[in-house]
Design a protein around this motif. Structure first.
Motif, PDB file in Angstrom:
ATOM      1  N   GLU A 315      36.742  24.189  37.284  1.00 43.72           N
ATOM      2  CA  GLU A 315      36.254  25.487  37.748  1.00 43.72           C
ATOM      3  C   GLU A 315      37.388  26.299  38.374  1.00 43.72           C
ATOM      4  O   GLU A 315      37.486  27.508  38.161  1.00 43.72           O
ATOM      5  N   VAL A 316      38.250  25.618  39.122  1.00 40.02           N
ATOM      6  CA  VAL A 316      39.361  26.322  39.781  1.00 40.02           C
ATOM      7  C   VAL A 316      40.349  26.848  38.739  1.00 40.02           C
ATOM      8  O   VAL A 316      40.781  28.010  38.796  1.00 40.02           O
ATOM      9  N   VAL A 317      40.722  26.001  37.779  1.00 39.50           N
ATOM     10  CA  VAL A 317      41.696  26.432  36.763  1.00 39.50           C
ATOM     11  C   VAL A 317      41.095  27.540  35.896  1.00 39.50           C
ATOM     12  O   VAL A 317      41.791  28.497  35.525  1.00 39.50           O
ATOM     13  N   THR A 318      39.804  27.450  35.593  1.00 42.20           N
ATOM     14  CA  THR A 318      39.157  28.518  34.827  1.00 42.20           C
ATOM     15  C   THR A 318      39.188  29.831  35.602  1.00 42.20           C
ATOM     16  O   THR A 318      39.415  30.901  35.022  1.00 42.20           O
ATOM     17  N   ALA A 319      38.982  29.755  36.909  1.00 35.03           N
ATOM     18  CA  ALA A 319      39.101  30.958  37.745  1.00 35.03           C
ATOM     19  C   ALA A 319      40.526  31.504  37.679  1.00 35.03           C
ATOM     20  O   ALA A 319      40.734  32.723  37.594  1.00 35.03           O
ATOM     21  N   CYS A 320      41.499  30.617  37.676  1.00 34.97           N
ATOM     22  CA  CYS A 320      42.898  31.048  37.567  1.00 34.97           C
ATOM     23  C   CYS A 320      43.165  31.724  36.228  1.00 34.97           C
ATOM     24  O   CYS A 320      43.941  32.682  36.145  1.00 34.97           O
ATOM     25  N   TYR A 321      42.522  31.234  35.165  1.00 32.02           N
ATOM     26  CA  TYR A 321      42.660  31.890  33.854  1.00 32.02           C
ATOM     27  C   TYR A 321      42.204  33.350  33.926  1.00 32.02           C
ATOM     28  O   TYR A 321      42.821  34.239  33.333  1.00 32.02           O
ATOM     29  N   ILE A 322      41.107  33.582  34.632  1.00 28.14           N
ATOM     30  CA  ILE A 322      40.593  34.954  34.771  1.00 28.14           C
ATOM     31  C   ILE A 322      41.623  35.834  35.478  1.00 28.14           C
ATOM     32  O   ILE A 322      41.876  36.980  35.069  1.00 28.14           O
ATOM     33  N   LEU A 323      42.219  35.298  36.532  1.00 26.22           N
ATOM     34  CA  LEU A 323      43.232  36.053  37.285  1.00 26.22           C
ATOM     35  C   LEU A 323      44.475  36.303  36.432  1.00 26.22           C
ATOM     36  O   LEU A 323      45.067  37.386  36.484  1.00 26.22           O
ATOM     37  N   ILE A 324      44.858  35.325  35.625  1.00 23.85           N
ATOM     38  CA  ILE A 324      46.030  35.492  34.765  1.00 23.85           C
ATOM     39  C   ILE A 324      45.749  36.529  33.680  1.00 23.85           C
ATOM     40  O   ILE A 324      46.618  37.349  33.348  1.00 23.85           O
ATOM     41  N   GLU A 325      44.530  36.516  33.140  1.00 27.17           N
ATOM     42  CA  GLU A 325      44.183  37.517  32.117  1.00 27.17           C
ATOM     43  C   GLU A 325      44.281  38.925  32.707  1.00 27.17           C
ATOM     44  O   GLU A 325      44.757  39.862  32.052  1.00 27.17           O
ATOM     45  N   MET A 326      43.835  39.087  33.955  1.00 27.53           N
ATOM     46  CA  MET A 326      44.011  40.375  34.625  1.00 27.53           C
ATOM     47  C   MET A 326      45.501  40.692  34.745  1.00 27.53           C
ATOM     48  O   MET A 326      45.918  41.848  34.565  1.00 27.53           O
ATOM     49  N   GLY A 327      46.301  39.683  35.061  1.00 24.58           N
ATOM     50  CA  GLY A 327      47.743  39.876  35.176  1.00 24.58           C
ATOM     51  C   GLY A 327      48.353  40.392  33.879  1.00 24.58           C
ATOM     52  O   GLY A 327      49.195  41.303  33.884  1.00 24.58           O
ATOM     53  N   ILE A 328      47.922  39.824  32.751  1.00 21.84           N
ATOM     54  CA  ILE A 328      48.411  40.289  31.445  1.00 21.84           C
ATOM     55  C   ILE A 328      48.073  41.765  31.260  1.00 21.84           C
ATOM     56  O   ILE A 328      48.919  42.582  30.874  1.00 21.84           O
ATOM     57  N   LEU A 347      56.265  38.754  36.867  1.00 22.40           N
ATOM     58  CA  LEU A 347      54.994  38.103  36.527  1.00 22.40           C
ATOM     59  C   LEU A 347      54.983  37.603  35.093  1.00 22.40           C
ATOM     60  O   LEU A 347      54.428  36.535  34.811  1.00 22.40           O
ATOM     61  N   MET A 348      55.579  38.344  34.166  1.00 28.03           N
ATOM     62  CA  MET A 348      55.608  37.891  32.773  1.00 28.03           C
ATOM     63  C   MET A 348      56.368  36.568  32.659  1.00 28.03           C
ATOM     64  O   MET A 348      55.959  35.667  31.919  1.00 28.03           O
ATOM     65  N   ILE A 350      56.657  34.309  35.088  1.00 30.97           N
ATOM     66  CA  ILE A 350      55.823  33.286  35.742  1.00 30.97           C
ATOM     67  C   ILE A 350      54.646  32.906  34.840  1.00 30.97           C
ATOM     68  O   ILE A 350      54.297  31.723  34.707  1.00 30.97           O
ATOM     69  N   MET A 351      54.042  33.915  34.191  1.00 34.76           N
ATOM     70  CA  MET A 351      52.909  33.631  33.292  1.00 34.76           C
ATOM     71  C   MET A 351      53.365  32.832  32.080  1.00 34.76           C
ATOM     72  O   MET A 351      52.638  31.959  31.594  1.00 34.76           O
ATOM     73  N   GLU A 352      54.568  33.106  31.597  1.00 31.58           N
ATOM     74  CA  GLU A 352      55.094  32.331  30.462  1.00 31.58           C
ATOM     75  C   GLU A 352      55.153  30.844  30.813  1.00 31.58           C
ATOM     76  O   GLU A 352      54.800  29.981  30.000  1.00 31.58           O
ATOM     77  N   GLU A 353      55.570  30.535  32.024  1.00 31.46           N
ATOM     78  CA  GLU A 353      55.614  29.132  32.465  1.00 31.46           C
ATOM     79  C   GLU A 353      54.209  28.537  32.520  1.00 31.46           C
ATOM     80  O   GLU A 353      53.993  27.381  32.134  1.00 31.46           O
ATOM     81  N   ALA A 354      53.236  29.332  32.996  1.00 32.88           N
ATOM     82  CA  ALA A 354      51.850  28.844  33.055  1.00 32.88           C
ATOM     83  C   ALA A 354      51.320  28.572  31.650  1.00 32.88           C
ATOM     84  O   ALA A 354      50.634  27.565  31.413  1.00 32.88           O
ATOM     85  N   PHE A 355      51.645  29.458  30.696  1.00 30.20           N
ATOM     86  CA  PHE A 355      51.151  29.252  29.329  1.00 30.20           C
ATOM     87  C   PHE A 355      51.857  28.087  28.651  1.00 30.20           C
ATOM     88  O   PHE A 355      51.277  27.439  27.773  1.00 30.20           O
TER      89      PHE A 355
END
Length: 707
Positions: A315-328, A347-348, A350-355
């Motif tokens: 649930e936490v990681v899915t919530a983080c996905y929502i925040l990252i999608e907003m970031g994109i 941010l791009m 940092i997001m690349e590392e997350a993906f």
């Protein structure tokens, strides 16, 4: 339930049940009921005995007690009512009885007790009401009946008034909203908004663990509809929540404190996008912090050997996905961006590392885990990244493509009907009705990848074209299955448009595949039949443009197939393409001038940004089709396009027609003049030589001059 002095409590429960059965008058029955109530209150009654009590008295006697207004001598005013409620609360512990119509029709009575001023003598009644309501919520019909009969409003008032048991009112509201959020907000938005106002105020003011407890409660009171930002009260709630979260996330937190805060932020993003984050330096720093924290959480979790074993991690990681999608989305926003360019670049990265972590995680997924909704959420967020960021992680994504195709194929084949249903939001990981339409979220990324050699070869070798064609045909059925579905742009229509983009890439870069793969013959047949139906639907011009151009380009490659040999469907298709291409431009007076200029037709104007490239490509493709289909010039003559085009070019100022448009017209006119003497004669009879010379159409001028 019984007031002191209202009866002798020395008799056993068994004797009381006997008295209840054999009572000769109300007084004896009442005395026995008082003792039963005491035993119930003391928790001395098991499930079997509770059923015996019901069998002994049924609903009739509690109903009489609830409506009786005259208490026994020396007893409080509400004695009968309290006794009736205790019995109903006793019955409600049996799920079968909790959903009985005799309980459900007491809902207005329960509501009245909740909103009435409470006194020390009424607390037991309120406890019984909450017990009854808690049981009713758990039944099949209960939530619907509670919403319809005003319980949401009563619970809101009980909570806002800080009445006895108000914490239970909040718990019940959370339960009802979890089951019937949309109906609750439709009926009781003002009351729920008032509760959200109190909760958000408490959240902002709290300086202890209450703040983190409220992070768990608040998401239940943030609706997707109506939009919170549409009125001042909702805006004030959002302001408090932003300030409260900024305070929380700007502090040093433990994992157990940070997780609910991230989930609350994700809930706000789902409901309001980034509207709740104010513009300016503070807002941009907060947004960057939020996305940064989400990326760190995703990396820390998904790079672990057993990433999701801890309870609640998905649930936490899915919530983080929502925040990252907003970031994109915010990194791509050009108009009124919240982020500065430097922040976007940071941010791009940092997001690349997350993906990278998401790709790493998906490569470890086992076959038996494919139905896990968290895998779907992970594929979806990766699809969002692939749709926008085409240069990073290319090697890793190419290696993951076989898995993505197989995953999308499994979900589509197992439940193609589910593709037509509304998809749960990214944050939904429970009860999301798998299988889902995973392919919808991968299409934009696949569209980019099919333009490049290596990923395109992988997609072809994994059978993606056949899957995409099957999906395309299904989505078209979904779009046309209900008349109302052709009224507005939907995710189904967007999927069809994006799939057309993928097929266009394959047609241009892999014509041999189109020629040999039967998939494309089926697709060609579908386009021939569907464009004539689609074109009259004026709200679907972009999709019609896609169908037109894709169909014409494929027709050039598949010209020898039987379905294109002058069949009725082929003639209707080409008739529709001619209508689409010929009606795109018109003559109109230029601003502050009497001179006519070529302009995009009004029907095309609003969609022209999305249609223009397809229109020019379609004109090239039509020109290429003319020599291949001997009957095609006759279709152009029947449509009287040549007369219309001659009139347009004769009336307007040549300077108003740009070179690209002249080239597009000339390409089609030259092929028609070469392939068909009747077409050549029509052009000549409408001053074709003159305007060909005027517009610098040298190839057409030469063609018309030749015998």
């Amino acid at each position: 339930a019984a007031a002191p002095g209202c009866g002798d409590g020395s008799s056993t429960l068994k004797r009381c049940l006997g008295v209840l059965r054999d009572a000769r008058n109300d007084s004896e029955q009442f005395a026995a009921l008082l003792l039963v109530a005491k035993a119930v209150r003391a928790g001395e009654v098991d499930a079997k005995t509770r059923r015996q009590i019901f069998d002994a008295i049924g609903f009739t006697f509690p109903n009489r007690l609830l409506t009786s207004r005259q208490p026994p001598d020396g007893c409080p005013e509400h004695t009968f009512r309290a006794l009736g409620l205790t019995l109903l609360a006793c019955f409600c512990t049996d799920p079968e009885l909790a959903g009985h119509s005799q309980i459900l029709n007491k809902i207005p009575t329960f509501n009245d007790i909740l909103v009435s001023p409470s006194d020390p003598d009424s607390t037991s009644m309120i406890d019984d009401v909450y017990q009854c309501l808690s049981a009713v919520v758990a039944t099949a019909r209960g939530p619907r009946e509670l919403v319809a009969k005003g319980t949401v409003s009563a619970l809101c008032q009980a909570y806002l008034n800080c009445s006895y048991g108000s914490d239970r009112a909040l718990t019940l509201l959370v339960g009802l909203l979890a089951i019937a959020e949309a109906k609750c907000w439709q009926r009781d938005a003002p009351h729920l908004l008032a509760v959200l106002g109190k909760l958000s105020d408490d959240f902002l003011r709290a300086e202890d663990m209450t703040k983190f407890e409220l992070c768990e409660v608040l998401p239940h009171f943030i609706p997707l509809l109506p939009p919170l930002a549409q009125d001042s009260q909702g805006c004030e709630c959002l302001r408090r929540l932003y300030k409260g979260l900024a305070n929380v996330l700007g502090s040093k937190l433990s994992q157990s404190q940070r997780d609910p805060a991230l989930k609350l932020a994700a809930c706000l993003v789902q409901a309001c996008g980034s509207e709740w984050i104010p513009a300016g330096s503070a807002g941009s720093k907060f947004l960057a912090l939020l996305v940064n924290l989400a990326c760190v959480e995703v990396r820390l979790t998904l790079e672990e050997p057993d990433p999701l074993e801890a309870e609640g991690k998905k649930e936490v990681v899915t919530a983080c996905y929502i925040l990252i999608e907003m970031g994109i989305q915010e990194c791509l926003k050009e108009e009124e961006p919240l982020l500065e360019e430097v922040q976007k670049m940071q941010l791009m990265r940092i997001m690349e590392e997350a993906f990278g972590a998401v790709v790493f995680y998906l490569r470890q997924v086992k076959q038996e885990e494919l139905q896990d909704p968290f895998i779907f959420a992970s594929v979806r967020i990766l699809g969002a990244w692939m749709a926008e960021e085409t240069s990073s992680l290319k090697q890793e994504i190419c290696e993951l493509l076989p898995f993505l195709v197989r995953y999308a194929k499994k979900h589509f084949r197992e439940g193609s009907t589910a593709a037509s249903l509304p998809q749960p939001e990214l944050g939904s990981t429970e009860g999301s009705g798998l299988p889902q339409d995973a392919l919808r979220f991968l299409l934009p990324g696949f569209c980019h990848l099919t333009a490049e050699d290596r990923p395109r070869d992988i997609l072809i070798s994994e059978g993606a074209p056949a899957l995409l064609c099957e999906y395309f045909l299904h989505q078209w059925e979904v779009l046309t299955s209900q008349p109302s579905s052709l009224a507005a742009l939907t995710s189904t229509e967007m999927s069809l448009q994006t799939a057309c983009g993928i097929f266009l890439n394959l047609v241009v870069t892999a014509p041999d595949l189109v020629r040999r793969d039967k998939t494309f013959s089926s697709l060609m047949d579908m386009l021939l039949k569907s464009l004539p139906l689609l074109l009259p639907q004026k709200d679907h011009l972009v999709l019609a443009a896609n169908f037109t151009t894709l169909g014409l380009l494929m027709a050039r490659i598949l010209a020898s197939s039987a379905v294109l040999q002058g069949t009725q469907s082929a003639k209707e298709f080409f008739g529709a393409t001619i209508r689409f291409l010929s009606q795109a431009h018109t003559a109109q007076a230029a601003p502050s001038s009497d001179v006519l200029a070529v302009t995009v037709s009004p029907a095309y104007a609003s969609a022209w940004a999305d249609v223009s490239e397809l229109w020019f490509l379609g004109m090239q493709a039509l020109a290429g089709c003319v020599p291949l289909f001997p009957w095609l010039p006759q279709a152009v003559l029947q449509a009287r396009w040549l007369e219309g085009l001659s009139e347009l070019l004769t009336r307007v100022a040549p300077t108003s027609v740009d070179f690209e448009l002249i080239a597009a017209f000339q390409g089609v006119l030259v092929e028609l003049a070469r392939a068909s003497k009747p077409c050549r004669d029509v052009i000549l009879s409408h001053h074709g030589r003159e305007w060909a010379n005027l517009y610098g159409m040298a190839a057409l001028e030469q063609c018309l001059t030749e015998q």
